[in-house]
Design a protein around this motif. Structure first.
Motif, mmCIF file in Angstrom:
data_model
loop_
_atom_site.group_PDB
_atom_site.id
_atom_site.type_symbol
_atom_site.label_atom_id
_atom_site.label_comp_id
_atom_site.label_asym_id
_atom_site.label_seq_id
_atom_site.Cartn_x
_atom_site.Cartn_y
_atom_site.Cartn_z
ATOM 1 N N VAL A 77 1.049 -1.105 0.063
ATOM 2 C CA VAL A 77 0.163 -0.040 -0.043
ATOM 3 C C VAL A 77 0.900 1.136 -0.168
ATOM 4 N N ALA A 78 0.414 2.083 -0.894
ATOM 5 C CA ALA A 78 0.957 3.565 -0.951
ATOM 6 C C ALA A 78 -0.228 4.391 -0.224
ATOM 7 N N LEU A 79 0.165 5.270 0.564
ATOM 8 C CA LEU A 79 -0.894 6.276 0.938
ATOM 9 C C LEU A 79 -0.477 7.550 0.944
ATOM 10 N N THR A 80 -1.173 8.554 0.887
ATOM 11 C CA THR A 80 -0.897 10.062 0.966
ATOM 12 C C THR A 80 -1.272 10.923 1.957
ATOM 13 N N TYR A 81 -0.569 11.729 2.345
ATOM 14 C CA TYR A 81 -1.092 12.623 3.428
ATOM 15 C C TYR A 81 -0.696 14.148 2.899
ATOM 16 N N VAL A 82 -1.142 15.206 3.780
ATOM 17 C CA VAL A 82 -0.691 16.516 3.396
ATOM 18 C C VAL A 82 0.308 17.242 4.227
ATOM 19 N N GLN A 83 -0.030 16.833 5.712
ATOM 20 C CA GLN A 83 0.617 17.553 6.589
ATOM 21 C C GLN A 83 1.056 16.855 7.578
ATOM 22 N N ASP A 84 0.285 15.741 8.231
ATOM 23 C CA ASP A 84 0.652 14.891 9.241
ATOM 24 C C ASP A 84 1.548 13.781 8.827
ATOM 25 N N LYS A 85 2.785 13.844 8.885
ATOM 26 C CA LYS A 85 3.803 13.053 8.320
ATOM 27 C C LYS A 85 3.760 11.990 9.599
ATOM 28 N N ARG A 108 3.714 -6.427 4.914
ATOM 29 C CA ARG A 108 3.481 -5.945 3.490
ATOM 30 C C ARG A 108 4.466 -4.585 3.158
ATOM 31 N N ARG A 109 4.696 -4.198 2.108
ATOM 32 C CA ARG A 109 5.493 -3.064 1.836
ATOM 33 C C ARG A 109 4.394 -1.778 1.835
ATOM 34 N N ALA A 110 5.139 -0.577 2.481
ATOM 35 C CA ALA A 110 4.294 0.481 2.369
ATOM 36 C C ALA A 110 5.023 1.623 2.211
ATOM 37 N N VAL A 111 4.562 2.818 1.631
ATOM 38 C CA VAL A 111 5.117 4.107 1.383
ATOM 39 C C VAL A 111 3.992 5.202 1.585
ATOM 40 N N ALA A 112 4.391 6.306 2.387
ATOM 41 C CA ALA A 112 3.666 7.572 2.377
ATOM 42 C C ALA A 112 4.118 8.500 1.440
ATOM 43 N N LEU A 113 3.393 9.295 0.796
ATOM 44 C CA LEU A 113 3.686 10.002 -0.065
ATOM 45 C C LEU A 113 2.919 11.549 0.080
ATOM 46 N N ARG A 114 3.698 12.528 0.255
ATOM 47 C CA ARG A 114 3.125 13.833 0.504
ATOM 48 C C ARG A 114 2.342 14.286 -0.892
ATOM 49 N N ALA A 132 3.216 6.272 -6.896
ATOM 50 C CA ALA A 132 2.788 5.032 -6.188
ATOM 51 C C ALA A 132 3.022 3.847 -6.850
ATOM 52 N N ALA A 133 2.709 4.027 -8.346
ATOM 53 C CA ALA A 133 2.816 2.880 -9.304
ATOM 54 C C ALA A 133 4.610 2.560 -9.278
ATOM 55 N N ASP A 134 5.490 3.614 -9.539
ATOM 56 C CA ASP A 134 6.701 3.455 -9.575
ATOM 57 C C ASP A 134 7.367 2.798 -8.291
ATOM 58 N N ALA A 135 6.885 3.441 -7.294
ATOM 59 C CA ALA A 135 7.307 2.925 -5.648
ATOM 60 C C ALA A 135 7.075 1.399 -5.653
ATOM 61 N N LEU A 136 5.798 0.920 -5.878
ATOM 62 C CA LEU A 136 5.259 -0.183 -5.511
ATOM 63 C C LEU A 136 5.637 -1.449 -6.865
ATOM 64 N N GLY A 137 6.090 -0.770 -8.019
ATOM 65 C CA GLY A 137 6.326 -1.641 -9.349
ATOM 66 C C GLY A 137 4.995 -1.972 -10.063
ATOM 67 N N ARG A 160 -7.530 9.908 -14.247
ATOM 68 C CA ARG A 160 -6.973 9.856 -15.576
ATOM 69 C C ARG A 160 -5.434 9.113 -15.479
ATOM 70 N N ALA A 161 -4.782 9.638 -14.425
ATOM 71 C CA ALA A 161 -3.416 8.712 -14.310
ATOM 72 C C ALA A 161 -3.578 7.602 -14.135
ATOM 73 N N ALA A 162 -4.432 6.776 -13.297
ATOM 74 C CA ALA A 162 -4.623 5.384 -13.047
ATOM 75 C C ALA A 162 -5.097 4.734 -14.413
ATOM 76 N N ALA A 163 -5.706 5.538 -15.220
ATOM 77 C CA ALA A 163 -6.159 4.794 -16.468
ATOM 78 C C ALA A 163 -4.637 4.248 -17.215
ATOM 79 N N ASP A 164 -3.797 5.136 -17.275
ATOM 80 C CA ASP A 164 -2.371 4.652 -17.909
ATOM 81 C C ASP A 164 -1.970 3.506 -17.182
ATOM 82 N N ARG A 165 -1.780 3.657 -15.575
ATOM 83 C CA ARG A 165 -0.936 2.694 -14.898
ATOM 84 C C ARG A 165 -1.540 1.603 -14.335
ATOM 85 N N LEU A 166 -3.038 1.457 -14.075
ATOM 86 C CA LEU A 166 -3.611 0.447 -13.616
ATOM 87 C C LEU A 166 -3.295 -0.952 -14.439
ATOM 88 N N ALA A 167 -3.075 -1.930 -13.707
ATOM 89 C CA ALA A 167 -3.088 -3.262 -14.346
ATOM 90 C C ALA A 167 -4.469 -3.843 -14.751
#
Length: 245
Positions: A32-40, A55-61, A77-82, A123-130
């Motif tokens: 899982v990749a997850l996004t946040y704005v301020q609360d890192k 599981r692998r995880a990454v937080a992206l601002r 997210a797609a690049d980080a998780l493959g 729109r971005a996911a339409a390119d990257r989703l499996a």
């Protein structure tokens, strides 16, 4: 795509429904990749809990009000998780108050976060989703039934997601990608606590007479993200305790 080799991006995943969803997907076997704005700090805490499931995880601002960031974080997210199998559009903001009190800046920010950012992520996911992937957006029961005064701007913004979900399901269906909209009722979160000043009216509007939990909403999202839900698309699924039933 099996239940144990998926990857997911959950926007607004540092707290509330987003955090519960990120944790449930990880418990079910997704990286899982997850996004946040301020609360890192909160985002990092969710990452550590996900890693505790093995599981692998990454937080992206990502500030969803930033048009470039809203779509760009899907590629990050797609690049980080493959790869990317599941997009959960959870990030949103809710401004409430008299309709005469909203400024143009208020309107612009709510629409930027709740509508534009979701579109750009899709729109971005339409390119990257499996193939066989999932797009799940979080709306609100207030866009289906009359809510209390003050919800005009928030409900309007969330209503746009139904208009996005249905044609996008048609557009991506040939790849086995499903697109659905979850419509929660009152849910106990920091933004809308079950003990807050507006809670009694919300509770009374449900058939069950209570607030939902973030885990209950996350369970529905996880089902829609699973292989078992492969024939459900282009629809709104309500988890609202019988709101205005």
């Amino acid at each position: 795509m099996t239940s144990s080799d998926r990857t997911a991006l959950v926007t607004g995943g540092s707290r509330g429904i987003g955090a519960a969803t990120a944790l449930r997907l990880a418990r079910d076997g997704a990286d899982v990749a997850l996004t946040y704005v301020q609360d890192k700090e909160a985002a990092d805490a969710v990452v550590r809990r996900i890693e505790g499931y093995g599981r692998r995880a990454v937080a992206l601002r990502c500030d969803a009000a930033d048009a470039e960031a809203a779509g760009g974080v899907v590629h990050e997210a797609a690049d980080a998780l493959g790869r990317l199998d599941v997009l959960v559009n959870n990030a949103g903001i809710g401004l409430v108050g008299p309709v005469t009190g909203f400024t143009p800046a208020d309107v612009d920010r709510v629409l930027a976060v709740n509508v534009r950012a979701v579109f750009l992520a899709c729109r971005a996911a339409a390119d990257r989703l499996a193939d066989g992937g999932r797009v799940i957006s979080l709306g609100t029961a207030l866009s289906r039934y009359a809510g209390g005064p003050g919800a005009t701007l928030y409900a309007m913004s969330k209503s746009a997601l139904a208009g996005l979900t249905k044609p996008l399901a048609r557009e991506l269906g040939h790849r086995g990608i499903t697109v659905n909209l979850v419509q929660p009722g009152p849910v106990d979160t920091d933004m809308n606590p079950a003990g807050g000043p507006f809670a009694d009216g919300q509770r009374a509007a449900t058939a069950l007479g209570r607030f939902g939990t973030t885990a209950e909403v996350a369970a529905l999202v996880a089902y829609l993200a699973s292989p078992e839900a492969a024939y459900i698309t282009g629809t709104e699924v309500v988890v609202d305790g019988g709101h205005a039933a």
